[in-house]
Design a protein around this motif. Structure first.
Motif: not given
Length: 365
Positions: A138-146, A224-228
């Motif tokens: 979750a931290k890798s996405h800077d996400a709020v963890f629930i 977020y560093q992913m490419t598509f």
């Protein structure tokens, strides 16, 4: 006498000649048009104003799909989901942009569902307890963890780092006053669940919490560093119409490629993996299987999954290639690389990431 008559006739014709001289001669050439002017017959027709160019669409940060608003600065949430057979079906899982599945204890798995726009998910659950490595994902996405509770290792980390998480078992958000969680033992028609499988939240409750806490935006500097790419089918990939991922003796995941939709439809426990909100089968564009270290931590069978680096597989478009992967520290993002070391571009769409022990197998046909 004749000369007098001729003179009188000439005098009578003079007014007529003068009149004709004043009339325009239709056969006479017209004067040239002024320089730069067009004759009336060649005048341009009136034209409508040029259309306003349509701005380029925004792209969804977690899926790469075009969207109508800029979501790049918006913070996602990551929610722990129960995956025991007796707790199924999950709810809201079909709306997740990325699903991470890892072992939790005793061979069972749990999902970490990541949502960029949780308000669209409806009911979400059942929510279960955290592990250290789920929080690091979750931290890798800077996400709020629930989550709802957690392992001793996780709570030790939470206390030492003074982490903000949304806990449905301990603390303010577990209270009725918070309005964040509730229990419903009959949450799916025709099912009656044990109390531990009944905890729910909703996209609406999550969105209200984010606004109230001022957590709608990313932490400073995060991207977020992913490419598509439009077609993520890996070059030189082997056939992968059906991919079977073994987590443990208890749990195996199956991913069947549907050429009509270009998606992998997910199955588990010999049945379609469905979203209990609408009974739709979960389907994704990208499948990533990450093989990693694995250790049992305590007598309860809780485990630790390594998140530093390893090998694995990437499947998209019915083809699969071997990969390597890297993460590192809790805040570091996953990086997926080809065997030659080039970064992978995912296909536009949702992703499913399986973390399995190095000792477990992956089969494709």
């Amino acid at each position: 006498m004749k000369r007098l008559i001729c003179l009188l006739c000439a005098l009578l014709l003079l007014p007529l000649a003068a009149c004709r001289a004043e009339e325009p001669d239709p056969t006479a050439s017209q004067p040239p048009a002024p320089t730069g002017a067009l004759p009336d017959s060649a005048a341009p027709e009136s034209q409508d104003p040029l259309p306003t160019p349509t701005p380029a669409p925004f792209f969804h940060p977690l899926t790469g799909e075009p969207c109508g608003e800029d979501l790049s600065g918006r913070r996602p949430v990551a929610i722990m989901l129960n995956n025991l057979m007796s707790a199924l079906p999950q709810q809201g899982n079909g709306q997740a942009d990325i699903i991470y599945e890892c072992l939790a204890e005793g061979g069972i798995t749990r999902m970490l569902a990541v949502y960029q726009q949780p308000e669209r998910a409806g009911l979400i659950g059942s929510v279960r307890s955290a592990r250290q490595y789920y929080w690091e994902i979750a931290k890798s996405h800077d996400a709020v963890f629930i989550h709802a509770g957690g392992s001793p290792e996780f709570y030790s980390t939470k206390a030492s780092l003074n982490l903000f998480t949304v806990d449905g078992v301990n603390g303010y958000y577990s209270s009725r006053e918070a309005g964040m969680f509730w229990r419903d033992r009959d949450r799916i028609e025709g099912h009656h669940y044990d109390l531990e499988h009944s905890l729910l939240t909703s996209g609406e409750a999550v969105s209200k919490m984010l606004t109230a806490q001022g957590l709608t935006g990313h932490s400073s500097g995060y991207a977020y560093q992913m490419t598509f790419t439009d077609d993520g089918t890996p070059a030189g990939g082997s056939a992968a119409s059906t991919v079977t991922v073994t987590f443990s003796n208890y749990k195996t995941g199956v991913f069947r490629y549907d050429p009509a939709s270009g998606l992998y439809k997910v199955e588990e426990y010999g049945q379609p993996y469905i979203d209990g909100n609408d009974n739709s089968q979960v389907a994704v564009t990208n499948l990533l299987v990450l093989q990693t270290s694995y250790a049992v931590l305590d007598d309860a069978g809780r485990v630790r999954m390594g998140l530093q680096s390893g090998t694995g597989w990437f499947a998209c478009g019915g083809k699969m290639i071997p990969i390597t992967w890297q993460k590192g520290g809790p805040s570091d993002q996953f990086r997926y690389l080809t065997a030659g070391g080039s970064p992978i571009s995912l296909g536009r769409g949702k992703s499913y990431v399986c973390l399995i022990p190095n000792t477990r197998s992956v089969a494709a046909e």
